[in-house]
Enzyme design. Structure first.
Site, PDB file in Angstrom:
ATOM      1  N   ASN A 145      30.917  39.579  39.445  1.00 29.06           N
ATOM      2  CA  ASN A 145      30.318  40.638  40.259  1.00 29.06           C
ATOM      3  C   ASN A 145      29.295  41.416  39.444  1.00 29.06           C
ATOM      4  O   ASN A 145      29.337  41.400  38.219  1.00 29.06           O
ATOM      5  CB  ASN A 145      31.387  41.582  40.862  1.00 29.06           C
ATOM      6  CG  ASN A 145      32.639  41.621  40.031  1.00 29.06           C
ATOM      7  OD1 ASN A 145      32.675  42.273  38.991  1.00 29.06           O
ATOM      8  ND2 ASN A 145      33.668  40.882  40.454  1.00 29.06           N
TER       9      ASN A 145
ATOM     10  N   THR B 245      32.570  41.055  48.098  1.00 32.15           N
ATOM     11  CA  THR B 245      33.720  40.246  47.710  1.00 32.15           C
ATOM     12  C   THR B 245      33.675  38.916  48.467  1.00 32.15           C
ATOM     13  O   THR B 245      33.002  38.794  49.497  1.00 32.15           O
ATOM     14  CB  THR B 245      35.040  41.014  47.996  1.00 32.15           C
ATOM     15  OG1 THR B 245      36.117  40.279  47.410  1.00 32.15           O
ATOM     16  CG2 THR B 245      35.299  41.184  49.479  1.00 32.15           C
TER      17      THR B 245
ATOM     18  N   THR C 236      32.790  44.219  46.311  1.00 35.29           N
ATOM     19  CA  THR C 236      33.670  43.506  45.392  1.00 35.29           C
ATOM     20  C   THR C 236      34.917  44.334  45.057  1.00 35.29           C
ATOM     21  O   THR C 236      34.836  45.559  44.941  1.00 35.29           O
ATOM     22  CB  THR C 236      32.939  43.146  44.074  1.00 35.29           C
ATOM     23  OG1 THR C 236      33.917  42.753  43.115  1.00 35.29           O
ATOM     24  CG2 THR C 236      32.162  44.313  43.506  1.00 35.29           C
ATOM     25  N   SER C 237      36.041  43.642  44.888  1.00 37.07           N
ATOM     26  CA  SER C 237      37.286  44.352  44.582  1.00 37.07           C
ATOM     27  C   SER C 237      37.291  44.862  43.141  1.00 37.07           C
ATOM     28  O   SER C 237      38.129  45.662  42.759  1.00 37.07           O
ATOM     29  CB  SER C 237      38.475  43.412  44.789  1.00 37.07           C
ATOM     30  OG  SER C 237      38.333  42.288  43.936  1.00 37.07           O
ATOM     31  N   GLU C 238      36.338  44.396  42.323  1.00 42.60           N
ATOM     32  CA  GLU C 238      36.307  44.815  40.920  1.00 42.60           C
ATOM     33  C   GLU C 238      35.265  45.913  40.672  1.00 42.60           C
ATOM     34  O   GLU C 238      34.919  46.189  39.526  1.00 42.60           O
ATOM     35  CB  GLU C 238      36.037  43.618  40.015  1.00 42.60           C
ATOM     36  CG  GLU C 238      37.202  42.645  39.982  1.00 42.60           C
ATOM     37  CD  GLU C 238      37.028  41.573  38.912  1.00 42.60           C
ATOM     38  OE1 GLU C 238      37.592  41.729  37.820  1.00 42.60           O
ATOM     39  OE2 GLU C 238      36.343  40.589  39.181  1.00 42.60           O
TER      40      GLU C 238
ATOM     41  N   HIS D 139      29.546  41.058  35.444  1.00 39.19           N
ATOM     42  CA  HIS D 139      30.862  40.550  35.048  1.00 39.19           C
ATOM     43  C   HIS D 139      31.025  39.118  35.516  1.00 39.19           C
ATOM     44  O   HIS D 139      30.678  38.789  36.646  1.00 39.19           O
ATOM     45  CB  HIS D 139      31.966  41.427  35.650  1.00 39.19           C
ATOM     46  CG  HIS D 139      33.304  40.744  35.662  1.00 39.19           C
ATOM     47  ND1 HIS D 139      33.917  40.317  34.500  1.00 39.19           N
ATOM     48  CD2 HIS D 139      34.126  40.372  36.670  1.00 39.19           C
ATOM     49  CE1 HIS D 139      35.066  39.729  34.814  1.00 39.19           C
ATOM     50  NE2 HIS D 139      35.214  39.744  36.125  1.00 39.19           N
TER      51      HIS D 139
ATOM     52  N   HIS E  81      33.014  34.963  34.190  1.00 42.26           N
ATOM     53  CA  HIS E  81      34.055  34.281  33.408  1.00 42.26           C
ATOM     54  C   HIS E  81      33.470  33.083  32.662  1.00 42.26           C
ATOM     55  O   HIS E  81      33.873  31.946  32.915  1.00 42.26           O
ATOM     56  CB  HIS E  81      35.188  33.810  34.331  1.00 42.26           C
ATOM     57  CG  HIS E  81      35.651  34.851  35.314  1.00 42.26           C
ATOM     58  ND1 HIS E  81      35.979  34.549  36.621  1.00 42.26           N
ATOM     59  CD2 HIS E  81      35.826  36.193  35.189  1.00 42.26           C
ATOM     60  CE1 HIS E  81      36.340  35.667  37.256  1.00 42.26           C
ATOM     61  NE2 HIS E  81      36.249  36.677  36.417  1.00 42.26           N
TER      62      HIS E  81
ATOM     63  N   HIS F 176      40.858  37.383  30.958  1.00 39.01           N
ATOM     64  CA  HIS F 176      40.120  37.559  32.208  1.00 39.01           C
ATOM     65  C   HIS F 176      38.675  37.062  32.104  1.00 39.01           C
ATOM     66  O   HIS F 176      38.343  36.031  32.686  1.00 39.01           O
ATOM     67  CB  HIS F 176      40.183  39.041  32.613  1.00 39.01           C
ATOM     68  CG  HIS F 176      39.524  39.343  33.911  1.00 39.01           C
ATOM     69  ND1 HIS F 176      39.784  40.476  34.639  1.00 39.01           N
ATOM     70  CD2 HIS F 176      38.597  38.666  34.628  1.00 39.01           C
ATOM     71  CE1 HIS F 176      39.053  40.469  35.744  1.00 39.01           C
ATOM     72  NE2 HIS F 176      38.320  39.380  35.748  1.00 39.01           N
TER      73      HIS F 176
HETATM   74 ZN   LIG Z   1      36.777  38.814  37.101  1.00 40.41          ZN
END
Ligand SMILES: [Zn+2]
Length: 355
Positions: A115, A130, A159-161, A180, A182, A242
């Site tokens: 996100n 999201t 987004t949930s973050e 952000h 991964h 994470h």
């Molecule tokens: Zn994440």
């Protein structure tokens, strides 16, 4: 160097709403790019586009400008709506879409992961929705939120973050953009809880300042706080078990660059470690030069002002010998025969005295 412009460049510019008449005078158009411009003219869509390059020479940028009066969550809803549909907001939304495509193409995101957010007022930000792959984001998917993570505008759910992004922006006033995702190699370091060793590659030293934040459930205020606690002097946070979050004071593309740089760095470290030799590192003077460049760009770093001997302190990580780590565990649980014999001898002596 001359600038060669392809039809794809032009299509991108049109998509971004850029002014084609602002093409640099020295730009060279590929034959298909020239056809494309003629086609645009024939359609009457972009008359100005046809005499761009060579003819006009004017390099006046059509870059959309932010609102003259800074907005906040307290601004009238109508004003926020006008802003959210403005050319300026559209430009930021398109930048987020473009960075999303790059994240996805480089496999830094998986599923709907990752996100981004851009601060656009005192306490408001544009962010990704999201449950949408970063590879297929559209400007109309974007959301406007306040710093309490309430959604103010946008049809898709934020987004949930988002909380973590907002907590970074609140803690670090310079952070105007956050990214952000991964990326596998950097996330590998995050899973291992290891800050990558420093003093090996210039880009990493200049662009990134890295720390590891402990794991908490994604999206919770606790997790955001643990990340935000580090952003005073770090711009690239490895989130344990994470992923990675970066911030920039220049814009979302720079936050994205940090992602590429830390991921390439972690990948390179893995190769270096496999070569089985002690890596060559910068001398303190070489590192000081890089830190000077870093400081001149306004990037944070915890090492400014440190003594020479502390600059390349990489005690936490010893490339090539990480395989020795399990040996310690064995000793601790008593599997090392020598240590076990020594412990037994001492125990025997103590027991003998007690008799
Ligand atoms: Zn994440």
């Amino acid at each position: 160097m001359k600038n060669v412009i392809s039809v794809r460049d032009l299509e991108d510019m049109v998509r971004r709403g850029a002014d084609l008449s602002a093409l640099p005078a020295e730009a060279i158009l590929t034959p298909s790019a020239r056809d494309y411009l003629h086609e645009l003219e024939a359609n009457g869509g972009r008359k100005a586009a046809v005499k761009p390059a060579a003819a006009s020479g004017a390099a006046a940028s059509a870059k959309p400008q932010p609102p003259a009066k800074p907005l906040s969550s307290k601004s009238p809803k109508a004003e926020l709506e006008v802003f959210f549909q403005s050319a300026y907001a559209l430009d930021l939304k398109q930048q987020i879409c473009e960075m999303g495509r790059r994240l996805w193409q480089r496999a830094y995101v998986d599923g709907n992961g990752g996100n981004m957010a851009i601060k656009v007022g005192d306490d408001i930000a544009i962010c990704t929705p999201t449950l949408v792959s970063k590879g297929s984001l559209k400007p109309e998917d974007m959301c406007l939120v306040d710093f309490d993570s309430n959604q103010l505008l946008g049809t898709k759910k934020r987004t949930s973050e988002i909380l973590m992004h907002l907590q970074i922006m609140q803690q670090q006033p310079k952070a105007i953009a956050t990214c952000h995702c991964h990326p596998p190699y950097a996330t590998g370091f995050a899973v291992a809880g290891i800050v990558p060793p420093t003093c090996m590659l210039p880009e990493y030293e200049v662009f990134c300042a890295v720390a590891v934040a402990p794991y908490r459930t994604p999206g919770t205020p606790e997790m955001g706080k643990l990340v935000a606690d580090l952003v005073d002097k770090h711009n690239t946070i490895l989130m344990a078990n994470h992923g990675v979050v970066t911030w920039s004071h220049n814009g979302i593309e720079e936050a994205y660059w940090r992602m590429e740089i830390i991921e390439a760095y972690c990948r390179t470290l893995m190769v270096t470690a496999q070569l089985g030799v002690t890596p060559n590192t910068f001398t303190p003077d070489q590192l000081k030069d890089l830190l000077k460049i870093k400081q001149s760009r306004g990037y944070v770093d915890p090492r400014y002002g440190l003594k020479e001997c502390e600059l390349c302190d990489n005690d936490e990580w010893r490339p090539g010998v990480t395989c020795q780590a399990p040996a310690k565990t064995e000793t601790a649980v008593g599997l090392n025969p020598e240590a076990e014999a020594a412990v037994q001898a001492i125990t025997d002596q103590i027991l003998a005295k007690l008799k």
